[in-house]
Write a protein that holds these residues in place. Structure first.
Motif, PDB file in Angstrom:
ATOM      1  N   ASP B 153    -121.948  31.893  -8.551  1.00  0.00           N
ATOM      2  CA  ASP B 153    -122.676  31.459  -7.352  1.00  0.00           C
ATOM      3  C   ASP B 153    -123.192  32.697  -6.596  1.00  0.00           C
ATOM      4  N   PRO B 154    -124.514  32.849  -6.455  1.00  0.00           N
ATOM      5  CA  PRO B 154    -125.073  34.045  -5.803  1.00  0.00           C
ATOM      6  C   PRO B 154    -124.566  34.228  -4.372  1.00  0.00           C
ATOM      7  N   ALA B 155    -124.335  33.144  -3.661  1.00  0.00           N
ATOM      8  CA  ALA B 155    -123.860  33.260  -2.271  1.00  0.00           C
ATOM      9  C   ALA B 155    -122.457  33.865  -2.246  1.00  0.00           C
ATOM     10  N   ALA B 156    -121.628  33.488  -3.210  1.00  0.00           N
ATOM     11  CA  ALA B 156    -120.274  34.047  -3.281  1.00  0.00           C
ATOM     12  C   ALA B 156    -120.335  35.535  -3.599  1.00  0.00           C
ATOM     13  N   LEU B 157    -121.264  35.927  -4.465  1.00  0.00           N
ATOM     14  CA  LEU B 157    -121.422  37.336  -4.809  1.00  0.00           C
ATOM     15  C   LEU B 157    -121.818  38.147  -3.579  1.00  0.00           C
ATOM     16  N   VAL B 158    -122.708  37.609  -2.776  1.00  0.00           N
ATOM     17  CA  VAL B 158    -123.123  38.288  -1.543  1.00  0.00           C
ATOM     18  C   VAL B 158    -121.935  38.424  -0.583  1.00  0.00           C
ATOM     19  N   ARG B 159    -121.136  37.372  -0.478  1.00  0.00           N
ATOM     20  CA  ARG B 159    -119.937  37.435   0.386  1.00  0.00           C
ATOM     21  C   ARG B 159    -118.987  38.531  -0.092  1.00  0.00           C
ATOM     22  N   LEU B 160    -118.763  38.564  -1.405  1.00  0.00           N
ATOM     23  CA  LEU B 160    -117.811  39.532  -1.939  1.00  0.00           C
ATOM     24  C   LEU B 160    -118.332  40.968  -1.767  1.00  0.00           C
ATOM     25  N   GLN B 161    -119.617  41.134  -2.003  1.00  0.00           N
ATOM     26  CA  GLN B 161    -120.230  42.444  -1.810  1.00  0.00           C
ATOM     27  C   GLN B 161    -120.045  42.896  -0.353  1.00  0.00           C
ATOM     28  N   GLY B 162    -120.252  41.954   0.571  1.00  0.00           N
ATOM     29  CA  GLY B 162    -120.074  42.268   2.000  1.00  0.00           C
ATOM     30  C   GLY B 162    -118.643  42.676   2.313  1.00  0.00           C
ATOM     31  N   PHE B 163    -117.682  42.029   1.645  1.00  0.00           N
ATOM     32  CA  PHE B 163    -116.278  42.364   1.879  1.00  0.00           C
ATOM     33  C   PHE B 163    -115.993  43.809   1.472  1.00  0.00           C
ATOM     34  N   TRP B 164    -116.374  44.188   0.249  1.00  0.00           N
ATOM     35  CA  TRP B 164    -116.073  45.547  -0.213  1.00  0.00           C
ATOM     36  C   TRP B 164    -116.859  46.584   0.592  1.00  0.00           C
ATOM     37  N   GLN B 165    -118.083  46.260   0.954  1.00  0.00           N
ATOM     38  CA  GLN B 165    -118.840  47.184   1.801  1.00  0.00           C
ATOM     39  C   GLN B 165    -118.173  47.308   3.168  1.00  0.00           C
ATOM     40  N   GLY B 166    -117.616  46.205   3.619  1.00  0.00           N
ATOM     41  CA  GLY B 166    -116.897  46.224   4.896  1.00  0.00           C
ATOM     42  C   GLY B 166    -115.681  47.142   4.850  1.00  0.00           C
ATOM     43  N   LEU B 167    -115.113  47.328   3.654  1.00  0.00           N
ATOM     44  CA  LEU B 167    -113.965  48.251   3.499  1.00  0.00           C
ATOM     45  C   LEU B 167    -114.429  49.698   3.342  1.00  0.00           C
ATOM     46  N   GLY B 168    -115.746  49.906   3.343  1.00  0.00           N
ATOM     47  CA  GLY B 168    -116.278  51.271   3.256  1.00  0.00           C
ATOM     48  C   GLY B 168    -116.792  51.643   1.884  1.00  0.00           C
ATOM     49  N   SER B 169    -116.731  50.694   0.957  1.00  0.00           N
ATOM     50  CA  SER B 169    -117.058  50.981  -0.430  1.00  0.00           C
ATOM     51  C   SER B 169    -118.547  50.801  -0.705  1.00  0.00           C
ATOM     52  N   ARG B 170    -119.051  51.542  -1.709  1.00  0.00           N
ATOM     53  CA  ARG B 170    -120.383  51.284  -2.264  1.00  0.00           C
ATOM     54  C   ARG B 170    -120.202  50.318  -3.425  1.00  0.00           C
ATOM     55  N   VAL B 171    -121.092  49.351  -3.531  1.00  0.00           N
ATOM     56  CA  VAL B 171    -120.916  48.316  -4.546  1.00  0.00           C
ATOM     57  C   VAL B 171    -121.946  48.466  -5.664  1.00  0.00           C
ATOM     58  N   ARG B 172    -121.455  48.383  -6.914  1.00  0.00           N
ATOM     59  CA  ARG B 172    -122.335  48.342  -8.087  1.00  0.00           C
ATOM     60  C   ARG B 172    -122.056  47.039  -8.810  1.00  0.00           C
ATOM     61  N   ILE B 173    -123.109  46.387  -9.271  1.00  0.00           N
ATOM     62  CA  ILE B 173    -122.948  45.105  -9.963  1.00  0.00           C
ATOM     63  C   ILE B 173    -123.379  45.270 -11.407  1.00  0.00           C
ATOM     64  N   MET B 174    -122.502  44.856 -12.319  1.00  0.00           N
ATOM     65  CA  MET B 174    -122.846  44.962 -13.750  1.00  0.00           C
ATOM     66  C   MET B 174    -122.020  43.943 -14.533  1.00  0.00           C
ATOM     67  N   PRO B 175    -122.450  43.631 -15.767  1.00  0.00           N
ATOM     68  CA  PRO B 175    -121.651  42.714 -16.593  1.00  0.00           C
ATOM     69  C   PRO B 175    -120.274  43.314 -16.886  1.00  0.00           C
ATOM     70  N   ALA B 176    -119.281  42.455 -17.044  1.00  0.00           N
ATOM     71  CA  ALA B 176    -117.901  42.893 -17.275  1.00  0.00           C
ATOM     72  C   ALA B 176    -117.800  43.795 -18.509  1.00  0.00           C
ATOM     73  N   GLU B 177    -118.551  43.490 -19.553  1.00  0.00           N
ATOM     74  CA  GLU B 177    -118.471  44.271 -20.795  1.00  0.00           C
ATOM     75  C   GLU B 177    -119.011  45.689 -20.561  1.00  0.00           C
ATOM     76  N   GLU B 178    -120.071  45.786 -19.770  1.00  0.00           N
ATOM     77  CA  GLU B 178    -120.640  47.102 -19.476  1.00  0.00           C
ATOM     78  C   GLU B 178    -119.640  47.922 -18.647  1.00  0.00           C
TER      79      GLU B 178
END
Lengths: 280, 280
Positions: B153-178
């Motif tokens: 769900d794209p909305a859930a991905l945006v929420r999760l990205q916001g959470f990690w960014q909120g902790l100060g992290s930079r977020v990278r999105i990629m397939p699990a295998e990569e």
């Protein structure tokens, strides 16, 4: 030990640290610095590491009781030979190089009878360079290996041991060849492996290299020309150490190929036990 | 993102750090901790890391908007499946595991439609363990990889990205295998190599292992059971990474056998360039 005049040849991180430690612990009256780089000498003078700087080692050699060569391992023997005739009788010459056998071998029977060379290797340092990184506490509680030969004057060995202990170091005495075999495993192989790991990291993945990768490869930032000298001087011992690592890698490979969790866990547990024994 | 109740499953260094960072940055109202060890929960409570501790995850799951599983990689999928039915609709589930493909694969199509799991891997940590090493700044400026699938769900991905960014992290999105192929090179292979190096150090030489050896092998002090899980979950990528390292080792070996200083220097220079690019 009370040294009137100490000369440091090569006033970088190691040489500067020896000078600072000897000064702060009151072991020396005067420190002369020799370097091929005037800017380095100026910096060391400004930092209060040395009292006088020389591009030419001969005038410094004439005035010294002790000279420590902190230059690349493949330069040390020639530099010692070049100053030996200019030294005053009784002068003690040593070095801080990471290899010992080739240096000791090149100097054996080639020095005037009135000077003594004994190889030293303080097991302390960093991937950083230059006198601004000098640290008077660099040798505190670190081991320094001395590598006398059967021909070494025992009194000179006692003097040199006293010097390193005076800098805060613990002293171990062993033959140069034994030192080189040991350091191939404890220092040169790790440097090779850290560099090899850097070699497998594609630029695109640098962003995904975190603390683990950084710790494991930190020493690969060391000066390549210095390490090329160490690797080639200790070539035989390093080539003998490499198969021991490859054997370990094969053990992991076989455990993984067999999907044998118990075997993987046993390897990692044994490794952790060794690492824990080293402390931080 | 404003989270009413966050649950951390596995309140160790990573879980504790997530809790602390989320609290200190005002992202959460309440933090629940789940751990199989009551002493760990008590310690986390005493340190102000969590508000309530649970040995059983179900009551915590019922009250959570976000659950982060900070447990060993080979335990995560089963733990997520065990709580999924108890979760309130809309609950977001994620983890902090060092491998992703196996976890994502095990959860695909097996969760109720009203909860979402997305894999996370914050590239931060240490060889230390336990809530007392938790650090609210652990994720500052570090990369966190998220591994959604095409079904996420794209909305859930945006929420999760916001959470990690909120902790100060930079977020990278990629397939699990990569992710897994990349981390095999940047993290799992270094861990294997550090452990292999410990394996070649005889006890008698420990005293001669200085800073270089210690830095290079520091991560080998990590928990063997955690790393056994990582190695076996990412077995294929790790087995594919190993020959790349062996190839590098062979390049050094050949250069040394040929006594080819230029080749040794070129290898070390290239390695230093890579290491320098990573920073400290």
């Amino acid at each position: 030990m009370n040294i009137n005049t100490l000369t440091i040849v090569g006033v970088g991180l190691i040489g500067g640290s020896i000078a600072l430690a000897a000064r702060q612990r009151g072991l020396v009256r005067r420190v002369l610095g020799v370097d091929r780089n005037q800017a380095t000498l100026d910096e060391a003078l400004a930092l209060g590491i040395i009292d006088e700087g020389f591009l030419n080692p001969l005038p410094a050699a004439r005035r010294s009781v002790l000279m420590v060569f902190c230059t690349p391992v493949d330069a040390i023997a020639a530099q010692v030979l070049a100053v030996a005739d200019a030294c005053s009788p009784g002068t003690l010459l040593t070095d801080a190089g990471s290899t010992k056998a080739a240096i000791v071998r090149q100097l054996e029977d080639r020095l005037p009878a009135y000077v003594t060379f004994i190889g030293s290797h303080p097991l302390a340092g960093s991937e950083k360079r230059g006198p601004r990184f000098a640290d008077a506490h660099l040798f505190s509680n670190r081991v320094t290996v001395l590598t006398p030969t059967p021909a070494t004057d025992p009194a000179a060995l006692v003097r040199l041991q006293g010097f390193w202990q005076g800098l805060g170091s613990r002293v171990r005495i062993m033959p140069a060849e034994e030192h080189d075999r040991a350091l191939a495993l404890t220092s040169h192989l790790p440097h090779l492996v850290a560099s090899a790991l850097c070699g497998v990291l594609p630029p695109a993945l640098r962003e995904l290299a975190a603390t683990g990768f950084r710790d494991t490869t930190r020493i690969a930032a060391g000066d390549p020309s210095i390490w090329t000298g160490i690797f080639t001087q200790n070539r035989d011992a390093l080539l003998a150490a490499l198969p021991l690592l490859v054997e370990q890698l094969q053990a992991y490979r076989h455990a993984l190929l067999a999907d044998d969790r118990t075997a993987v866990d046993a390897l990692l547990t044994q490794a952790k036990r060794t690492r824990d024994a080293l402390g931080n």
